[in-house]
Design a protein around this motif. Structure first.
Motif, mmCIF file in Angstrom:
data_model
loop_
_atom_site.group_PDB
_atom_site.id
_atom_site.type_symbol
_atom_site.label_atom_id
_atom_site.label_comp_id
_atom_site.label_asym_id
_atom_site.label_seq_id
_atom_site.Cartn_x
_atom_site.Cartn_y
_atom_site.Cartn_z
ATOM 1 N N VAL A 164 0.837 -1.199 0.000
ATOM 2 C CA VAL A 164 0.000 0.000 0.000
ATOM 3 C C VAL A 164 0.875 1.254 0.000
ATOM 4 C CG1 VAL A 164 -1.591 1.353 1.419
ATOM 5 C CG2 VAL A 164 -2.021 -1.082 1.042
ATOM 6 N N ALA A 165 1.917 1.263 0.831
ATOM 7 C CA ALA A 165 2.795 2.425 0.916
ATOM 8 C C ALA A 165 3.521 2.681 -0.402
ATOM 9 C CB ALA A 165 3.806 2.237 2.039
ATOM 10 N N GLU A 166 3.783 1.613 -1.153
ATOM 11 C CA GLU A 166 4.438 1.753 -2.456
ATOM 12 C C GLU A 166 3.446 2.083 -3.568
ATOM 13 O OE1 GLU A 166 7.680 1.633 -3.351
ATOM 14 O OE2 GLU A 166 8.163 1.586 -1.207
ATOM 15 N N GLY A 167 2.165 2.077 -3.245
ATOM 16 C CA GLY A 167 1.146 2.344 -4.254
ATOM 17 C C GLY A 167 0.974 1.216 -5.236
ATOM 18 N N ASP A 168 1.287 -0.005 -4.805
ATOM 19 C CA ASP A 168 1.248 -1.172 -5.692
ATOM 20 C C ASP A 168 -0.024 -1.972 -5.438
ATOM 21 O OD1 ASP A 168 1.662 -3.483 -7.155
ATOM 22 O OD2 ASP A 168 3.805 -3.578 -6.699
ATOM 23 N N GLU A 169 -1.053 -1.665 -6.200
ATOM 24 C CA GLU A 169 -2.344 -2.325 -6.014
ATOM 25 C C GLU A 169 -2.263 -3.827 -6.264
ATOM 26 O OE1 GLU A 169 -6.506 -2.589 -8.479
ATOM 27 O OE2 GLU A 169 -5.569 -0.616 -8.271
ATOM 28 N N TYR A 170 -1.535 -4.215 -7.294
ATOM 29 C CA TYR A 170 -1.477 -5.634 -7.645
ATOM 30 C C TYR A 170 -0.776 -6.444 -6.560
ATOM 31 C CZ TYR A 170 -3.066 -3.992 -12.147
ATOM 32 O OH TYR A 170 -3.814 -3.408 -13.135
ATOM 33 N N ALA A 171 0.278 -5.874 -5.983
ATOM 34 C CA ALA A 171 0.955 -6.574 -4.889
ATOM 35 C C ALA A 171 0.046 -6.665 -3.673
ATOM 36 C CB ALA A 171 2.253 -5.852 -4.529
ATOM 37 N N ALA A 172 -0.712 -5.591 -3.405
ATOM 38 C CA ALA A 172 -1.623 -5.595 -2.255
ATOM 39 C C ALA A 172 -2.698 -6.666 -2.405
ATOM 40 C CB ALA A 172 -2.261 -4.212 -2.091
ATOM 41 N N VAL A 173 -3.286 -6.747 -3.592
ATOM 42 C CA VAL A 173 -4.296 -7.778 -3.840
ATOM 43 C C VAL A 173 -3.663 -9.158 -3.731
ATOM 44 C CG1 VAL A 173 -5.821 -8.780 -5.585
ATOM 45 C CG2 VAL A 173 -5.781 -6.300 -5.225
ATOM 46 N N GLY A 174 -2.439 -9.276 -4.219
ATOM 47 C CA GLY A 174 -1.750 -10.551 -4.143
ATOM 48 C C GLY A 174 -1.543 -11.037 -2.728
ATOM 49 N N VAL A 175 -1.276 -10.108 -1.809
ATOM 50 C CA VAL A 175 -1.064 -10.479 -0.403
ATOM 51 C C VAL A 175 -2.298 -11.197 0.144
ATOM 52 C CG1 VAL A 175 -0.769 -9.579 1.942
ATOM 53 C CG2 VAL A 175 0.635 -8.675 0.078
ATOM 54 N N VAL A 176 -3.471 -10.609 -0.055
ATOM 55 C CA VAL A 176 -4.676 -11.208 0.534
ATOM 56 C C VAL A 176 -5.119 -12.458 -0.232
ATOM 57 C CG1 VAL A 176 -5.460 -9.018 1.538
ATOM 58 C CG2 VAL A 176 -6.236 -9.675 -0.745
ATOM 59 N N GLN A 177 -4.919 -12.470 -1.535
ATOM 60 C CA GLN A 177 -5.314 -13.659 -2.287
ATOM 61 C C GLN A 177 -4.438 -14.855 -1.907
ATOM 62 O OE1 GLN A 177 -7.962 -13.896 -4.110
ATOM 63 N NE2 GLN A 177 -8.523 -11.730 -4.141
ATOM 64 N N GLN A 178 -3.140 -14.618 -1.726
ATOM 65 C CA GLN A 178 -2.246 -15.686 -1.289
ATOM 66 C C GLN A 178 -2.603 -16.154 0.120
ATOM 67 O OE1 GLN A 178 1.686 -14.021 -1.789
ATOM 68 N NE2 GLN A 178 1.279 -13.567 -3.957
ATOM 69 N N ALA A 179 -3.012 -15.210 0.965
ATOM 70 C CA ALA A 179 -3.408 -15.585 2.322
ATOM 71 C C ALA A 179 -4.658 -16.461 2.297
ATOM 72 C CB ALA A 179 -3.645 -14.334 3.159
ATOM 73 N N LEU A 180 -5.613 -16.132 1.424
ATOM 74 C CA LEU A 180 -6.802 -16.973 1.282
ATOM 75 C C LEU A 180 -6.414 -18.383 0.850
ATOM 76 C CD1 LEU A 180 -9.431 -14.662 -0.485
ATOM 77 C CD2 LEU A 180 -9.594 -15.626 1.813
ATOM 78 N N ASP A 181 -5.520 -18.449 -0.114
ATOM 79 C CA ASP A 181 -5.077 -19.757 -0.594
ATOM 80 C C ASP A 181 -4.384 -20.558 0.507
ATOM 81 O OD1 ASP A 181 -6.072 -19.193 -3.103
ATOM 82 O OD2 ASP A 181 -4.153 -18.456 -3.877
ATOM 83 N N ALA A 182 -3.775 -19.827 1.455
ATOM 84 C CA ALA A 182 -3.066 -20.487 2.557
ATOM 85 C C ALA A 182 -4.001 -20.854 3.705
ATOM 86 C CB ALA A 182 -1.939 -19.596 3.067
ATOM 87 N N GLY A 183 -5.299 -20.510 3.575
ATOM 88 C CA GLY A 183 -6.261 -20.912 4.590
ATOM 89 C C GLY A 183 -6.708 -19.831 5.548
ATOM 90 N N VAL A 184 -6.248 -18.596 5.367
ATOM 91 C CA VAL A 184 -6.710 -17.499 6.225
ATOM 92 C C VAL A 184 -8.122 -17.117 5.782
ATOM 93 C CG1 VAL A 184 -6.248 -15.171 7.069
ATOM 94 C CG2 VAL A 184 -4.346 -16.678 6.464
ATOM 95 N N ASP A 185 -9.047 -16.992 6.718
ATOM 96 C CA ASP A 185 -10.432 -16.737 6.300
ATOM 97 C C ASP A 185 -10.672 -15.264 5.998
ATOM 98 O OD1 ASP A 185 -11.963 -15.336 8.634
ATOM 99 O OD2 ASP A 185 -10.819 -16.919 9.615
ATOM 100 N N ASP A 186 -11.744 -15.040 5.239
ATOM 101 C CA ASP A 186 -12.065 -13.686 4.760
ATOM 102 C C ASP A 186 -12.205 -12.680 5.898
ATOM 103 O OD1 ASP A 186 -13.039 -15.748 2.838
ATOM 104 O OD2 ASP A 186 -13.583 -14.003 1.643
ATOM 105 N N GLU A 187 -12.950 -13.057 6.949
ATOM 106 C CA GLU A 187 -13.211 -12.095 8.017
ATOM 107 C C GLU A 187 -11.929 -11.682 8.725
ATOM 108 O OE1 GLU A 187 -15.558 -12.120 12.217
ATOM 109 O OE2 GLU A 187 -16.764 -12.641 10.439
ATOM 110 N N ALA A 188 -11.049 -12.634 8.958
ATOM 111 C CA ALA A 188 -9.775 -12.300 9.597
ATOM 112 C C ALA A 188 -8.965 -11.348 8.726
ATOM 113 C CB ALA A 188 -8.973 -13.568 9.883
ATOM 114 N N LEU A 189 -8.993 -11.560 7.429
ATOM 115 C CA LEU A 189 -8.274 -10.656 6.532
ATOM 116 C C LEU A 189 -8.876 -9.261 6.567
ATOM 117 C CD1 LEU A 189 -7.650 -12.992 3.466
ATOM 118 C CD2 LEU A 189 -5.892 -11.931 4.899
ATOM 119 N N LEU A 190 -10.193 -9.191 6.564
ATOM 120 C CA LEU A 190 -10.860 -7.890 6.572
ATOM 121 C C LEU A 190 -10.573 -7.100 7.847
ATOM 122 C CD1 LEU A 190 -14.309 -8.974 5.113
ATOM 123 C CD2 LEU A 190 -12.739 -7.346 4.042
#
Length: 362
Positions: free
Chosen positions: A18-44
């Motif tokens: 976010v600080a770098e203004g990199d939207e794609y990297a930011a989305v990648g962080v949460v999508q990878q976390a979902l794939d790793a089993g982190v649930d949506d509410e915890a991410l939010l």
């Protein structure tokens, strides 16, 4: 070193993107976390929300610009959208608990907290009508007439919108729809929500979900009650007089400040505009404190503003002079003068911090 899928690790990675203004990297962080089993509410709530909180903190400390703050918020909004638009996650439930409307007070542009609440409620099985930022009260009521909404969730971040929130609360209740409020505007303990007659208050999204799970009784159908029925102190008309004279108060205070500080006459247009904006904010918070008869609301804003000014190398002591000038103009209004004196006392009690640079707007 934080593991990349721990809460702290995810917060750190998301903040860097976010600080770098990199939207794609930011989305990648949460999508990878979902794939790793982190649930949506915890991410939010445990990852994205704290990162957004940090955005505000960094702006207040003058470590990022307004433009950077807006860009970071926009990226976080896209990150939330990426979660919402992803294919249904395992365990995501078909809405079956009821229908709720989530929106912001008219005039309230800070919609991110309301969006988080809407997403969490959707995950928990509610059908959510999310109306977004600054929802005009007549349009909100019209929406309620056309839906079978079980409750309205009103979000507000800026206390200056509380008089408007009061009208929205009573309008919703007048047609039998209960109102759950949340957001910093309503006070850390919800005391402003109670003062305005809201049916319930919640400190955060999980709290809002718990309140809805417990159920909120529908209010009796009745006409829209007048503000003074909830807040009898408004009968003195001081709030109304301050609001009506806002423009003149700001204009005259600016003139009097220039007379006391001749250096202000050398301000450029930008400096004068920002000084006038600061004075307008002070008058707005003064009016809101009068509406709620709450001195702490006013003094908290003043000390926060003093810290913001200090972080920008602007001497905060000029605020005391501004409050004295306002008190002189409003000397016939005892509640107002009392609030202004409380503000002066709060500012004088602030720790003295050396401020480099000349006494001009930076």
């Amino acid at each position: 070193m934080n593991h990349p899928t721990t809460t702290a690790g995810l917060q750190g990675r998301l903040w860097e993107a976010v600080a770098e203004g990199d939207e794609y990297a930011a989305v990648g962080v949460v999508q990878q976390a979902l794939d790793a089993g982190v649930d949506d509410e915890a991410l939010l709530l445990d990852v994205i929300a704290p990162v957004q909180e940090r955005v505000g903190t960094e702006w207040a400390a003058n470590r990022i610009t307004v433009a950077q703050e807006h860009a970071a918020t926009a990226i976080n909004e896209r990150v939330v959208a990426s979660l919402a638009h992803r294919r249904p996650a395992p365990g995501r439930r078909t809405p079956d608990k009821g229908r709720v409307t989530v929106g912001c007070i008219d005039g309230e542009w800070h919609a991110f907290p309301a969006r988080l609440v809407a997403e969490v409620l959707s995950l928990r099985g509610w059908r959510v009508d999310y109306l977004g930022a600054q929802t005009p009260t007549p349009h909100l009521v019209a929406h309620l007439h056309h839906t079978s909404t079980d409750a309205v969730l009103l979000s507000g971040s800026l206390p200056t919108h509380l008089p408007t929130a009061h009208g929205a609360i009573t309008a919703c209740q007048a047609i039998g729809v209960p109102v759950l409020t949340g957001g910093r505007a309503f006070g850390p303990d919800g005391r402003h929500a109670r003062a305005l007659g809201a049916d319930r208050w919640a400190a955060d999204a999980r709290g809002a979900a718990a309140v809805l799970e417990a159920g909120i009784p529908r209010p009796r159908l009745a006409g829209i009650r007048q503000a003074a029925e909830d807040l009898p102190h408004l009968a003195d008309q001081e709030y109304t007089m301050v609001v009506r004279s806002r423009g003149q108060l700001v204009k005259q205070t600016l003139v009097d400040l220039e007379n006391r500080y001749p250096a202000m006459r050398g301000y450029d247009d930008s400096q004068r505009e920002r000084t006038a904006e600061d004075l307008a904010h002070i008058v707005d918070f003064l009016a809101t404190a009068l509406y709620l008869d709450d001195a702490e609301l006013f003094t908290t804003f003043l000390t926060w503003t003093a810290d913001i000014l200090q972080a920008r190398n602007v001497p905060a002591h000029s605020m005391v002079t501004g409050l004295d000038i306002l008190a002189g103009q409003l000397r016939d209004f005892p509640r107002t003068v009392g609030l202004l004196h409380a503000g002066v006392d709060a500012l004088r009690a602030q720790p003295n911090r050396p401020v480099p640079g000349p006494e001009t707007r930076a």
